[in-house]
Design a protein around this motif. Structure first.
Motif, PDB file in Angstrom:
ATOM      1  N   THR A   1       0.860  -1.179   0.000  1.00 48.82           N
ATOM      2  CA  THR A   1       0.000   0.000   0.000  1.00 48.82           C
ATOM      3  C   THR A   1       0.901   1.236   0.000  1.00 48.82           C
ATOM      4  O   THR A   1       2.031   1.178   0.494  1.00 48.82           O
ATOM      5  CB  THR A   1      -0.894   0.054   1.264  1.00 48.82           C
ATOM      6  OG1 THR A   1      -0.067  -0.163   2.407  1.00 48.82           O
ATOM      7  CG2 THR A   1      -1.994  -0.982   1.236  1.00 48.82           C
ATOM      8  N   GLY A   2       0.395   2.329  -0.532  1.00 47.27           N
ATOM      9  CA  GLY A   2       1.197   3.554  -0.585  1.00 47.27           C
ATOM     10  C   GLY A   2       0.382   4.754  -0.169  1.00 47.27           C
ATOM     11  O   GLY A   2      -0.827   4.815  -0.431  1.00 47.27           O
ATOM     12  N   TYR A   3       1.050   5.709   0.493  1.00 51.00           N
ATOM     13  CA  TYR A   3       0.328   6.874   1.021  1.00 51.00           C
ATOM     14  C   TYR A   3       1.098   8.168   0.809  1.00 51.00           C
ATOM     15  O   TYR A   3       2.325   8.202   0.848  1.00 51.00           O
ATOM     16  CB  TYR A   3       0.082   6.697   2.526  1.00 51.00           C
ATOM     17  CG  TYR A   3      -0.721   5.468   2.860  1.00 51.00           C
ATOM     18  CD1 TYR A   3      -2.110   5.495   2.825  1.00 51.00           C
ATOM     19  CD2 TYR A   3      -0.071   4.271   3.171  1.00 51.00           C
ATOM     20  CE1 TYR A   3      -2.849   4.360   3.120  1.00 51.00           C
ATOM     21  CE2 TYR A   3      -0.806   3.129   3.462  1.00 51.00           C
ATOM     22  CZ  TYR A   3      -2.192   3.180   3.437  1.00 51.00           C
ATOM     23  OH  TYR A   3      -2.905   2.048   3.725  1.00 51.00           O
ATOM     24  N   LEU A   4       0.322   9.240   0.654  1.00 56.62           N
ATOM     25  CA  LEU A   4       0.828  10.611   0.665  1.00 56.62           C
ATOM     26  C   LEU A   4       0.383  11.235   1.993  1.00 56.62           C
ATOM     27  O   LEU A   4      -0.427  10.637   2.714  1.00 56.62           O
ATOM     28  CB  LEU A   4       0.234  11.380  -0.524  1.00 56.62           C
ATOM     29  CG  LEU A   4       0.717  10.938  -1.917  1.00 56.62           C
ATOM     30  CD1 LEU A   4      -0.184  11.512  -3.007  1.00 56.62           C
ATOM     31  CD2 LEU A   4       2.172  11.355  -2.139  1.00 56.62           C
ATOM     32  N   PRO A   5       0.882  12.444   2.330  1.00 55.81           N
ATOM     33  CA  PRO A   5       0.483  13.022   3.627  1.00 55.81           C
ATOM     34  C   PRO A   5      -1.025  13.237   3.790  1.00 55.81           C
ATOM     35  O   PRO A   5      -1.551  13.126   4.904  1.00 55.81           O
ATOM     36  CB  PRO A   5       1.220  14.369   3.650  1.00 55.81           C
ATOM     37  CG  PRO A   5       2.389  14.168   2.750  1.00 55.81           C
ATOM     38  CD  PRO A   5       1.930  13.224   1.673  1.00 55.81           C
ATOM     39  N   GLU A   6      -1.747  13.544   2.688  1.00 50.47           N
ATOM     40  CA  GLU A   6      -3.174  13.843   2.866  1.00 50.47           C
ATOM     41  C   GLU A   6      -3.957  12.602   3.341  1.00 50.47           C
ATOM     42  O   GLU A   6      -3.495  11.483   3.186  1.00 50.47           O
ATOM     43  CB  GLU A   6      -3.803  14.422   1.582  1.00 50.47           C
ATOM     44  CG  GLU A   6      -3.461  13.714   0.310  1.00 50.47           C
ATOM     45  CD  GLU A   6      -2.341  14.416  -0.451  1.00 50.47           C
ATOM     46  OE1 GLU A   6      -1.399  14.918   0.194  1.00 50.47           O
ATOM     47  OE2 GLU A   6      -2.413  14.446  -1.683  1.00 50.47           O
ATOM     48  N   ASP A   7      -5.143  12.839   3.866  1.00 47.43           N
ATOM     49  CA  ASP A   7      -6.032  11.771   4.356  1.00 47.43           C
ATOM     50  C   ASP A   7      -5.336  10.859   5.368  1.00 47.43           C
ATOM     51  O   ASP A   7      -5.447   9.625   5.299  1.00 47.43           O
ATOM     52  CB  ASP A   7      -6.556  10.909   3.185  1.00 47.43           C
ATOM     53  CG  ASP A   7      -7.274  11.743   2.140  1.00 47.43           C
ATOM     54  OD1 ASP A   7      -7.936  12.713   2.538  1.00 47.43           O
ATOM     55  OD2 ASP A   7      -7.129  11.459   0.930  1.00 47.43           O
ATOM     56  N   ASP A   8      -4.594  11.468   6.297  1.00 51.08           N
ATOM     57  CA  ASP A   8      -3.933  10.690   7.361  1.00 51.08           C
ATOM     58  C   ASP A   8      -2.997   9.614   6.818  1.00 51.08           C
ATOM     59  O   ASP A   8      -2.921   8.498   7.353  1.00 51.08           O
ATOM     60  CB  ASP A   8      -4.983  10.001   8.269  1.00 51.08           C
ATOM     61  CG  ASP A   8      -5.616  10.979   9.227  1.00 51.08           C
ATOM     62  OD1 ASP A   8      -4.958  12.003   9.532  1.00 51.08           O
ATOM     63  OD2 ASP A   8      -6.753  10.722   9.661  1.00 51.08           O
ATOM     64  N   GLY A   9      -2.294   9.943   5.738  1.00 51.55           N
ATOM     65  CA  GLY A   9      -1.432   8.959   5.081  1.00 51.55           C
ATOM     66  C   GLY A   9      -0.387   8.353   6.004  1.00 51.55           C
ATOM     67  O   GLY A   9      -0.171   7.135   6.002  1.00 51.55           O
ATOM     68  N   LEU A  10       0.246   9.204   6.822  1.00 55.64           N
ATOM     69  CA  LEU A  10       1.313   8.692   7.697  1.00 55.64           C
ATOM     70  C   LEU A  10       0.730   7.693   8.700  1.00 55.64           C
ATOM     71  O   LEU A  10       1.314   6.640   8.967  1.00 55.64           O
ATOM     72  CB  LEU A  10       2.015   9.857   8.411  1.00 55.64           C
ATOM     73  CG  LEU A  10       3.247   9.485   9.233  1.00 55.64           C
ATOM     74  CD1 LEU A  10       4.327   8.840   8.376  1.00 55.64           C
ATOM     75  CD2 LEU A  10       3.824  10.715   9.949  1.00 55.64           C
ATOM     76  N   LYS A  11      -0.430   8.035   9.222  1.00 52.96           N
ATOM     77  CA  LYS A  11      -1.103   7.150  10.188  1.00 52.96           C
ATOM     78  C   LYS A  11      -1.412   5.788   9.545  1.00 52.96           C
ATOM     79  O   LYS A  11      -1.119   4.732  10.119  1.00 52.96           O
ATOM     80  CB  LYS A  11      -2.396   7.819  10.663  1.00 52.96           C
ATOM     81  CG  LYS A  11      -3.234   6.961  11.561  1.00 52.96           C
ATOM     82  CD  LYS A  11      -4.499   7.702  11.971  1.00 52.96           C
ATOM     83  CE  LYS A  11      -5.419   6.763  12.712  1.00 52.96           C
ATOM     84  NZ  LYS A  11      -6.649   7.427  13.108  1.00 52.96           N
ATOM     85  N   HIS A  12      -1.974   5.819   8.350  1.00 49.50           N
ATOM     86  CA  HIS A  12      -2.326   4.556   7.686  1.00 49.50           C
ATOM     87  C   HIS A  12      -1.084   3.744   7.348  1.00 49.50           C
ATOM     88  O   HIS A  12      -1.068   2.523   7.494  1.00 49.50           O
ATOM     89  CB  HIS A  12      -3.146   4.825   6.425  1.00 49.50           C
ATOM     90  CG  HIS A  12      -4.504   5.372   6.718  1.00 49.50           C
ATOM     91  ND1 HIS A  12      -5.421   4.692   7.485  1.00 49.50           N
ATOM     92  CD2 HIS A  12      -5.092   6.543   6.383  1.00 49.50           C
ATOM     93  CE1 HIS A  12      -6.516   5.417   7.605  1.00 49.50           C
ATOM     94  NE2 HIS A  12      -6.341   6.554   6.943  1.00 49.50           N
ATOM     95  N   ALA A  13      -0.029   4.441   6.914  1.00 40.41           N
ATOM     96  CA  ALA A  13       1.203   3.720   6.562  1.00 40.41           C
ATOM     97  C   ALA A  13       1.780   3.033   7.796  1.00 40.41           C
ATOM     98  O   ALA A  13       2.211   1.884   7.737  1.00 40.41           O
ATOM     99  CB  ALA A  13       2.220   4.687   5.964  1.00 40.41           C
ATOM    100  N   LEU A  14       1.781   3.736   8.920  1.00 44.22           N
ATOM    101  CA  LEU A  14       2.502   3.235  10.102  1.00 44.22           C
ATOM    102  C   LEU A  14       1.701   2.255  10.965  1.00 44.22           C
ATOM    103  O   LEU A  14       2.303   1.445  11.682  1.00 44.22           O
ATOM    104  CB  LEU A  14       2.932   4.421  10.982  1.00 44.22           C
ATOM    105  CG  LEU A  14       4.073   5.269  10.429  1.00 44.22           C
ATOM    106  CD1 LEU A  14       4.267   6.528  11.278  1.00 44.22           C
ATOM    107  CD2 LEU A  14       5.377   4.472  10.383  1.00 44.22           C
TER     108      LEU A  14
END
Ligand SMILES: NC(=O)C1=CN([C@@H]2O[C@H](COP(=O)(O)OP(=O)(O)OC[C@H]3O[C@@H](n4cnc5c(N)ncnc54)[C@H](O)[C@@H]3O)[C@@H](O)[C@H]2O)C=CC1
Ligand SMILES: O=C([O-])CC(=O)C(=O)O
Length: 330
Positions: free
Chosen positions: A55-68
């Motif tokens: 899965t991949g995330y950008l900062p928007e939409d709580d991306g860091l939270k979802h990634a971690l």
């Protein structure tokens, strides 16, 4: 189940490191995070027919939270690289804040993860990470690592010109200290199997390991620093962390840790006068299980290398700690 996360996944190191992690049978889930380009990198890697779900995330939409969330291992190659003429310390101004903010995210969303810091200057970014984790009351020194594996990889590679061995990775060479110039101290006297280095070749060999990063920065001529060899080294270290976490025994690798918090480290901190230092560390399910003390075995030549090493480290460590304790005005 192992979930690995790369913070800074779209960069020069992040992409090949993510490729190696995606291809590894040790990884069940891989999450990529960056401020740019993660959708593309993720889509590309997702077509690889390996086990890891990506899965991949950008900062928007709580991306860091979802990634971690749910991470077991977080590798951080986020931040700017050097250009010719720069020292690693010149990167502090920008990378210190990047590492601080990412580690704040780790403290909140995956406080139990193993944290592998690649972003330079490693001598300072690891103390920054520790201070952030302390502030959040989640600091476990056994789980925080500065990645100095590239120095080990270089030592193995460069000594081959002298030993002529077929497979350079079969020679184990401890590299201790920090990760910049004179703070990097290769211990060729402790190589296994033992190697004989002609005296007239030792200075040049040590210097090449200490300034191997500069060699690449010069050759890339403005286009950055080591990325592919670093991805190899970062993956090699991450793999060892994961294997040790799964219970494999006998894994020892040099890494830059907070010595007073690792069994065996207190004594090394006293002897060197610094709290953060790279030594061969025994890895296990709880992370850094024991810091092995190589100091008693140093020869006179290596003891001399230790002086500028610890002097340089002191300043770098203090600068990192101060950055969090007394933040510069915005
Ligand atoms: N520990 C070591 O042995 C080595 C460390 N390095 C260091 O690794 C770092 C990365 O190097 P490269 O990949 O060549 O640089 P790069 O510029 O190619 O990639 C860095 C990536 O970090 C991303 N990034 C920036 N701010 C971010 C943030 N707040 N959150 C998430 N991602 C962010 C950028 O968008 C970029 O994709 C540098 O600081 C470099 O000095 C490089 C080689 C060896
Ligand atoms: O030299 C640099 O700036 C990147 C690095 O840390 C290395 O290659 O060892």
């Amino acid at each position: 189940m192992v979930k690995a996360v790369v913070l800074g996944a779209s960069g020069g190191i992040g992409q090949p490191l993510s490729l190696l992690l995606k291809a590894s049978p040790l990884v069940d889930e891989l999450s990529l995070y960056d401020v740019v380009n993660t959708p593309g990198v993720t889509a590309d890697l997702s077509h690889i027919s390996s086990v890891a779900k990506i899965t991949g995330y950008l900062p928007e939409d709580d991306g860091l939270k979802h990634a971690l969330t749910g991470a077991d291992v977080v590798v951080i190659p986020a931040g700017i690289p050097r250009k010719p003429g720069m020292t690693r310390d010149d990167l502090f101004k920008i990378n210190a804040g990047i590492v601080r903010d990412l580690v704040k995210g780790i403290a909140e969303f995956s406080p139990k993860a193993f944290i592998l810091v690649i972003s330079n200057p490693v001598n300072s970014t690891v103390p920054i990470a520790a201070e952030v984790l302390k502030n959040a009351n989640v600091f476990d020194p056994k789980r925080l690592f500065g990645v100095t594996t590239l120095d080990v990889v270089r030592a193995e590679t460069f000594v081959q010109a002298i030993t002529g061995t077929k497979d350079p990775a079969k020679t184990t060479i401890p590299v201790i200290g920090g990760h910049s110039g004179e703070t990097i101290v290769p211990l060729f006297s402790q190589a296994k199997p033992a190697i004989e280095i002609p005296e007239e070749k030792l200075d040049a060999l040590v210097n090449r390991v200490q300034f191997g990063g500069d060699e690449v920065v010069k050759a890339k001529n403005g286009a950055g620093s080591a990325t592919l060899s670093m991805a190899y080294a970062g993956f090699r270290f991450a793999e060892k962390i994961i294997k040790a976490a799964k219970g494999e025994k006998g894994i020892v690798e040099p890494t830059y840790v907070y010595l007073p918090g690792v069994p065996g480290g207190e004594e090394i901190a006293k002897e060197t006068g610094v709290d953060y230092f790279s030594v061969p560390v025994q890895l296990g399910p709880s992370g850094a299980e024991h810091a092995n003390n190589p100091l008693g075995l140093l020869n006179a030549y290596e003891k001399k290398l230790l002086e500028p090493c610890t002097a340089g480290l002191k300043g770098n460590i203090e600068k990192g700690i101060e950055f969090v304790r007394n933040p510069p005005p915005k």
